[in-house]
Design an enzyme around this catalytic site. Sequence first.
Site, short mmCIF file in Angstrom:
data_model
loop_
_atom_site.label_atom_id
_atom_site.label_comp_id
_atom_site.label_asym_id
_atom_site.label_seq_id
_atom_site.Cartn_x
_atom_site.Cartn_y
_atom_site.Cartn_z
N HIS A 1 -27.81 -14.68 -132.09
CA HIS A 1 -28.11 -16.17 -131.91
C HIS A 1 -29.25 -16.68 -132.61
O HIS A 1 -29.22 -17.84 -133.13
CB HIS A 1 -27.80 -16.62 -130.69
CG HIS A 1 -26.34 -16.70 -130.35
ND1 HIS A 1 -25.59 -15.59 -129.64
CD2 HIS A 1 -25.06 -17.56 -130.79
CE1 HIS A 1 -24.31 -15.82 -129.73
NE2 HIS A 1 -24.07 -16.81 -130.41
N GLU B 1 -10.99 -12.53 -133.92
CA GLU B 1 -12.28 -11.92 -133.96
C GLU B 1 -12.38 -10.59 -133.16
O GLU B 1 -13.42 -10.03 -133.20
CB GLU B 1 -13.43 -12.80 -133.42
CG GLU B 1 -13.19 -13.78 -132.09
CD GLU B 1 -14.50 -14.63 -131.75
OE1 GLU B 1 -15.42 -14.68 -132.27
OE2 GLU B 1 -14.21 -15.18 -130.61
N ASP C 1 -18.18 -11.33 -134.74
CA ASP C 1 -17.58 -10.56 -133.77
C ASP C 1 -16.75 -9.53 -134.24
O ASP C 1 -16.45 -8.32 -133.95
CB ASP C 1 -16.96 -11.28 -132.46
CG ASP C 1 -17.84 -11.77 -131.41
OD1 ASP C 1 -18.68 -10.76 -131.20
OD2 ASP C 1 -17.86 -12.98 -131.19
N CYS D 1 -15.70 -18.84 -139.93
CA CYS D 1 -16.72 -19.53 -139.31
C CYS D 1 -17.93 -18.51 -138.83
O CYS D 1 -18.90 -18.97 -138.36
CB CYS D 1 -16.21 -20.33 -138.26
SG CYS D 1 -15.51 -19.33 -136.77
#
Length: 753
Positions: free
Chosen positions: A361, A602, A626, A673
């Site tokens: 992140h 994912e 992921d 994405c």
Amino acid sequence: MLASLHSILQEVNNTRHLDQLLSQTVQRINKTMSSDACSIYLRDVASECYILEAAVGFVDAPVGKASIKKDDGLVGLVCRREEPVNLDNLFQHPSYHHIAGLNDEHLPGFLGVPIIHFRKVLGVLVVRQHWNRCFDEDEVAFLQTIAIQLASSIAHAKMVSSEPVSGQTKSQSRAIVGIPGSPGVAVGVAFVVYPAADLDAVPDRQVTDVEAEVVVFQKALSEVRADIKRIMVRMSSVLAPEDRALFDAYLLMLDSGGLIDRTVERIQKGSWAAGALRDTVNEHARFFEEIEDPYLRERADDIYDLGRRILLCLQRGKRKPLVYPEHTILVGEEVSAAALAEVPAERLAGVISANGSRSSHVAILAHALGIPAVVGATNLSVGKMDKKDVIVDGYRGWFYLSPSAAMRSEYRRLADEEQELAIELDRLSDKVAETLDGIHVKLMVNTGLSSDISSSLACGAEGVGLYRTEFPFMARERFPGEDEQRLIYRVVLDTFSPRPVTLRTLDIGGDKNLSYFPIKEENPFLGWRGIRITLDQPEIFRTQIRAKLRASIGLKNLRILLPMVSHVSEVDVALDIINSVYDELIKEGESIQKPKIGVMIEVPSAVYQAAELARRVDFISIGTNDLTQYLLAVDRNNPRVAQLYDSLHPSLLKALQQIVESIAPLGKPVGICGEIAGDPAAAILWIAMGVDNLSMSAFALSRVKQVIRHFTVPQAQKVLTEVLQCEDAGAIRKILSQAIEEVGLGSLVRAGK
Ligand code: PEP
Ligand code: MG
């Protein structure tokens, strides 16, 4: 020997200066193994030699002077073999080579083990004895265990050593390698952030007002004393007397001259209280850790605990707002979203984090803010970096600590060119993302922080492809209520209307935890995450869906996205819940347009059931962050394996192609994405595959658009055909970079024009 192993390892871990680390280690090993001599040779990259850096047991050892060529002698042999060499008489070995100045004629017994860090041989650890015998198996295992631990400490210490590493002058600039987290280059000043009450992460800082700092420290001590007394009173009826004794011991330690006086001494030498406390606590704890008695040894933990309590008070007491340098490079073991958000946008120039990978992140946030980031810098010694000049090269995943003036001005020039490029790219904001032969790829943005909404709009995004709803959940101290959520979602929906806004359902678990909803698991990424949690806690799910639907009243742009789907039944249950919430709201008299629903692919099982999933919903969005982690079995946040994490791995590209092909007959849109959607070079592949939309950070959008506008679909397909022949991601990147250079867009994937 085993009992001493523990304390030697502790010492190796805690010693910060290289010389001290090496000389202490040889002495401890020699004593523990009862050998007659012990030495450490370290590799000097510039001269390709091994230099004797520490020794004990030799008369007048030529430490710092003796050097052995890389392929010479037994030291060279240990390095080449990358395994221990154990000899009863080294003088008879064909590889024996006398080391000038080393008086070792009386020491025939030789055991050398390599010191290896991340596949690189850093040096050799040697013990010698005057007997004509090999060392036994236990001794070999003992020395190897220490060498392994020593390797990371040496790598660490080398990086922070204020002394030049052998063969290097102070003015030379050395790149410290991490992983590219977010592209771009920046020149600035390191500002270290550290978690509350983490002693190891406290940086060195100097103070001028020593008296005031002593008062700050004394105040923290009295607060901790008062805290402990309060706990003792509260706990007196609950705790057994022996457990209460712990607090008595704490109070005794708090009053002990050692802890207080040594810290005050350090403050008087100019250190700030937190740094002085850190060093005193480490010193005291080490003393206990060296004691053989297991009970007393454990007191070390109490000292650390006490140290953290004092530190917490010091931090609480320090309420002055932080003053960030003009070009702040935020540095930390773990740079949190909150820490990033605290820096005024105009001052934040770059990020360096010891943890994390391309898709963690911190990297995603840096990308979103358009600032360069280096993550997974495992050798980062955070405590030594504060206020130092730093250059961040987010393209290469490198940074330079205290770079030379020449290096700084070169990187400033590159950063200026980046700015010019950014201005050029800004002009593209109202142009469509269309290939030269007229195929439109919808470009959307990933958001989740309210601060990035305006930049998302300004870059010409055609909607929000992924709004990570967990960010507003993480920024609170309890679950946000329905109305609270509704207001947050409304802002995004309203701002982007009529463009579509994709609000993902809560995706916590894995690496995203809520402080007020702790989940402790052995394997969090394979555990309770994403849709698994929201289906098991339908009250959280229903509240969120109600908030989203109510936020969309009067608008027609809401899309809902389901994360971490691994079974089709999860989609069925989620759809039932969404439909029932929708019916409920209609019954309540609300007028709401039914949202489009999508599923994220994912995990590998979803790749193989892409068509079954797509049939149930309106659109598919591939979460490559992921998917890469699960397909390659590489933890996306683990720096040890970060070199293996690559979304351009051939198996990923094959999976993506399979997903697009299996959904094509259904005519449902497919998007990407994950972070790779924002990689300008990779855009060529998505054009070729026929991906309908890409969602990325606002910063990446115009770069990707620029690439799309320079290719035709057949041109891109030619590149894809070539790429699919490759066996590894490195070769794929080369082909993509070449294709980008050929159309004159090289500056999008590297620093400089
Ligand atoms: C992904 O996994 O690719 C994704 C977009 O979701 P996140 O990074 O939030 O897990
Ligand atoms: Mg994900």
